[in-house]
Design a protein around this motif. Structure first.
Motif, PDB file in Angstrom:
ATOM      1  N   UNK A 286      21.081  58.546  83.971  1.00 24.58           N
ATOM      2  CA  UNK A 286      20.342  59.643  84.600  1.00 24.58           C
ATOM      3  C   UNK A 286      18.909  59.254  84.932  1.00 24.58           C
ATOM      4  N   UNK A 287      18.490  58.050  84.521  1.00 28.43           N
ATOM      5  CA  UNK A 287      17.126  57.608  84.767  1.00 28.43           C
ATOM      6  C   UNK A 287      17.002  57.047  86.184  1.00 28.43           C
ATOM      7  N   UNK A 288      16.047  57.520  86.986  1.00 31.14           N
ATOM      8  CA  UNK A 288      15.907  57.059  88.370  1.00 31.14           C
ATOM      9  C   UNK A 288      15.687  55.549  88.478  1.00 31.14           C
ATOM     10  N   UNK A 289      14.867  54.991  87.572  1.00 32.92           N
ATOM     11  CA  UNK A 289      14.611  53.552  87.612  1.00 32.92           C
ATOM     12  C   UNK A 289      15.883  52.767  87.296  1.00 32.92           C
ATOM     13  N   UNK A 290      16.690  53.279  86.377  1.00 39.55           N
ATOM     14  CA  UNK A 290      17.944  52.630  86.028  1.00 39.55           C
ATOM     15  C   UNK A 290      18.897  52.646  87.224  1.00 39.55           C
ATOM     16  N   UNK A 291      19.020  53.800  87.863  1.00 44.35           N
ATOM     17  CA  UNK A 291      19.912  53.912  89.017  1.00 44.35           C
ATOM     18  C   UNK A 291      19.460  53.000  90.152  1.00 44.35           C
ATOM     19  N   UNK A 292      18.128  52.922  90.327  1.00 45.33           N
ATOM     20  CA  UNK A 292      17.625  52.070  91.394  1.00 45.33           C
ATOM     21  C   UNK A 292      17.892  50.603  91.132  1.00 45.33           C
ATOM     22  N   UNK A 293      17.825  50.208  89.859  1.00 45.93           N
ATOM     23  CA  UNK A 293      18.031  48.799  89.514  1.00 45.93           C
ATOM     24  C   UNK A 293      19.501  48.419  89.516  1.00 45.93           C
ATOM     25  N   UNK A 294      20.349  49.356  89.061  1.00 43.95           N
ATOM     26  CA  UNK A 294      21.753  49.010  88.935  1.00 43.95           C
ATOM     27  C   UNK A 294      22.426  48.877  90.299  1.00 43.95           C
ATOM     28  N   UNK A 295      22.055  49.717  91.225  1.00 42.34           N
ATOM     29  CA  UNK A 295      22.620  49.638  92.560  1.00 42.34           C
ATOM     30  C   UNK A 295      24.087  50.002  92.614  1.00 42.34           C
ATOM     31  N   UNK A 296      24.726  50.115  91.453  1.00 43.07           N
ATOM     32  CA  UNK A 296      26.165  50.308  91.436  1.00 43.07           C
ATOM     33  C   UNK A 296      26.567  51.712  91.841  1.00 43.07           C
ATOM     34  N   UNK A 297      25.652  52.662  91.691  1.00 45.69           N
ATOM     35  CA  UNK A 297      26.001  54.024  92.065  1.00 45.69           C
ATOM     36  C   UNK A 297      26.257  54.137  93.570  1.00 45.69           C
ATOM     37  N   UNK A 298      25.701  53.220  94.329  1.00 44.26           N
ATOM     38  CA  UNK A 298      25.914  53.237  95.777  1.00 44.26           C
ATOM     39  C   UNK A 298      26.887  52.167  96.239  1.00 44.26           C
ATOM     40  N   UNK A 299      27.356  51.345  95.295  1.00 42.66           N
ATOM     41  CA  UNK A 299      28.333  50.328  95.666  1.00 42.66           C
ATOM     42  C   UNK A 299      29.624  50.984  96.145  1.00 42.66           C
ATOM     43  N   UNK A 457      36.862  46.131  88.921  1.00 41.37           N
ATOM     44  CA  UNK A 457      37.798  47.194  89.296  1.00 41.37           C
ATOM     45  C   UNK A 457      37.335  47.841  90.596  1.00 41.37           C
ATOM     46  N   UNK A 458      38.272  48.165  91.492  1.00 39.68           N
ATOM     47  CA  UNK A 458      37.962  48.827  92.767  1.00 39.68           C
ATOM     48  C   UNK A 458      36.915  48.050  93.567  1.00 39.68           C
ATOM     49  N   UNK A 459      37.074  46.738  93.642  1.00 38.45           N
ATOM     50  CA  UNK A 459      36.158  45.883  94.398  1.00 38.45           C
ATOM     51  C   UNK A 459      34.725  45.937  93.890  1.00 38.45           C
ATOM     52  N   UNK A 460      34.567  46.289  92.640  1.00 35.61           N
ATOM     53  CA  UNK A 460      33.225  46.408  92.058  1.00 35.61           C
ATOM     54  C   UNK A 460      33.129  45.477  90.856  1.00 35.61           C
ATOM     55  N   UNK A 461      32.069  44.655  90.825  1.00 33.91           N
ATOM     56  CA  UNK A 461      31.860  43.788  89.678  1.00 33.91           C
ATOM     57  C   UNK A 461      31.685  44.596  88.412  1.00 33.91           C
ATOM     58  N   UNK A 462      32.459  44.263  87.362  1.00 37.36           N
ATOM     59  CA  UNK A 462      32.450  44.996  86.093  1.00 37.36           C
ATOM     60  C   UNK A 462      32.703  46.483  86.318  1.00 37.36           C
TER      61      UNK A 462
END
Length: 542
Positions: A286-299, A457-462
């Motif tokens: 839920x942390x904005x900085x975490x979401x921005x760094x992970x990038x996976x939410x938009x993968x 899984x689903x074309x997504x790393x890890x």
């Protein structure tokens, strides 16, 4: 001979507890309240530091350059006469029951009551409590960034490493408290009415002392109490001693007490100092900085729904990540605990083998965590009536008379495995047996589950961490394997493997290690002949 027993069954409520934390973890935030028994001065909660509500473990601080919001303060001052006849819930009119000083006041009331029941000189106590409550000290997430090392891990899809380093949640806000407790104690042989008047006069003197030392009224009242047999006790909790304010918290009279309280108040107003009352934790996802760094939410995570290709919902990814992180933290903790227990057993056995036969025979050790409960007479009476040192005979199981203190040689024999029910296995060291069970659990359950949870899984790393629940996978859905004392059996479930609590090791070695390792030998050479008779540690005397 009555022995201590261990029951091997799986309570159903533990399965419920195992699941409940994962469903609760889907909440946006959780408030963790610290009771007086939970305060651990060896752990340091800090804003931005990782935390696991399922295990209560703190992790690394993964936010760099943490900015905070403005703190709000509440101030309370209590001044009252302590009565020995009232119930503890009525102390101070019930107004201080929620304060951290409450327990200390109850103890003083008990001391006062015990004194007044056996002495003509009656103890009288006036209590002062100053309390500052500090809250709304929160991470300003719009101005706080992730540590660069964490960012690199996330961008490389090292989600498991992040979960192990930072935990599934982080501390967003902390509520703190600072308190100063003062007791004004004096003794009197006067009547109850006179004592009541004395207490009221003292209370008024304490109140007037706050007007300043230049007040004639204050000086008169202070000098009056200087002459009396009054003792001032001051204790403080949650203070910041790194202030520029001079002075100290030592007071011999009311004038010095007024000065001490001025110093104390300056030490109470630092928003980042104080006892932890509660903290708000939120998931990293839920942390904005975490979401921005992970990038996976938009993968792009695509899946086939009855022939229609759809994108996996980002909201569901967050829920899965929280639940899976909490599960993996628990699993990793269980693995470390099992490993550390074996290492502690090995270290303990090294010390026991380093002692000579006479030292082991003529000494005992106390329970590490309950040393005051050791009664050497109990274990001596047990060993006097038992053949404990003959290596060719079956050694009796750990007895309740040895629960708080035990003979060193006896401890060695138990941890060597000579008390095992199956006497044919006595030639195999106990440490070898438990290590084998640990490896079987690791290779049969821990390793396959970990590997499955970090798979793509689903074309997504890890992507497995984000697009599935741990309960979806056969490698992880072995609930009994998550219980303490679980033993892996590859033949269970038609060869699919599983865990039970029926270990082949019957010696309760983890309890012995917890209680007596590392031992601190206490020597009793003078009693050796009494409890060994014609034997000395299994060696017949010539």
């Amino acid at each position: 001979m009555k022995s201590l027993h261990q029951h091997h069954h799986v309570p159903l409520f533990l399965i419920y507890v195992l699941f409940s934390s994962y469903f609760l973890s889907c909440d946006a935030s959780i408030t963790v309240t610290m009771s007086s028994g939970d305060i651990n001065k060896d752990s340091t909660p800090a804003l931005g530091r990782g935390y696991s509500p399922g295990t209560g473990i703190y992790f690394s601080k993964c936010l760099a350059g943490t900015k905070t919001t403005t703190t709000t303060f509440d101030y309370d001052f209590f001044l009252f006469s302590l009565s020995a006849s009232r119930s503890s819930s009525e102390i101070g009119g019930g107004s201080i029951k929620e304060r951290t000083s409450y327990i200390d006041v109850v103890k003083k009331q008990k001391e006062m009551k015990e004194n007044n029941e056996k002495s003509e000189m009656q103890m009288k106590v006036v209590v002062s409590v100053i309390s500052v409550d500090k809250y709304y000290t929160s991470v300003d997430e719009s101005a706080s960034a992730l540590d660069t090392n964490v960012q690199d891990l996330l961008q490389g899809y090292g989600f498991l490493s992040v979960a192990q380093a930072c935990g599934p949640y982080y501390i967003r806000s902390i509520r703190r408290s600072s308190e100063v407790l003062s007791f004004f104690v004096y003794f009197s042989g006067e009547s109850s009415e006179s004592k009541s008047k004395e207490s009221e006069n003292l209370i008024q003197s304490v109140r007037r002392s706050g007007k300043g030392s230049d007040s004639e009224e204050t000086s008169a009242s202070t000098s009056s109490w200087k002459a009396s047999l009054m003792i001032i006790y001051i204790s403080a909790k949650g203070l910041d001693l790194n202030t520029d304010q001079g002075g100290n918290l030592i007071a011999a009279d009311l004038e010095q007490y007024n000065e001490a309280m001025t110093v104390a108040f300056s030490m109470m107003i630092n928003p980042l100092a104080g006892q932890i009352l509660s903290m708000e934790i939120v998931p990293w996802s839920s942390n904005p900085a975490f979401q921005g760094a992970v990038g996976v939410m938009d993968d792009i995570a695509l899946y086939n729904d009855n022939g229609v290709v759809k994108k996996f919902p980002n909201a569901l990814k967050q829920i899965y990540f929280i639940a899976n992180s909490e599960f993996l933290v628990k699993l990793n903790l269980l693995h470390r605990m099992k490993n550390n227990q074996i290492l502690e057993l090995t270290r303990c056995m090294g010390l026991l083998y380093g002692m000579n036969e006479l030292e082991r025979c003529g000494s005992y050790t106390r329970h590490i965590h309950e040393p005051e409960s050791c009664s050497s007479g109990g274990y001596i009476s047990f060993t006097q009536n038992s053949i404990l040192y003959d290596g060719t005979a079956a050694v009796e199981q750990w007895d309740e008379l040895e629960a708080k203190c035990i003979n060193i040689l006896r401890l060695k024999y138990l941890l060597d495995g000579y008390a095992e029910t199956d006497v044919t296995t006595h030639d195999t060291p106990l440490v070898e047996k438990v290590t084998t069970e640990f490896f079987e659990w690791t290779n049969g359950f821990f390793k396959p589950c970990m590997q499955r949870m970090v798979a793509d899984n689903y074309n997504m790393g890890a992507g497995t961490m984000y697009t599935t629940m741990w309960t979806d996978h056969a490698e992880c859905k072995k609930f009994s394997c998550m219980l303490d004392g679980a033993v892996y059996d590859s033949t269970m479930n038609d060869g699919a493997g599983g865990c039970s609590l029926q270990s082949s090791v019957t010696t309760r070695w983890t309890e012995l290690v917890y209680a007596f390792c590392t031992p601190e030998p206490q020597y009793k050479y003078g009693t050796i002949r009494l409890w060994i008779g014609s034997f000395r540690c299994g060696i017949t005397r010539g």
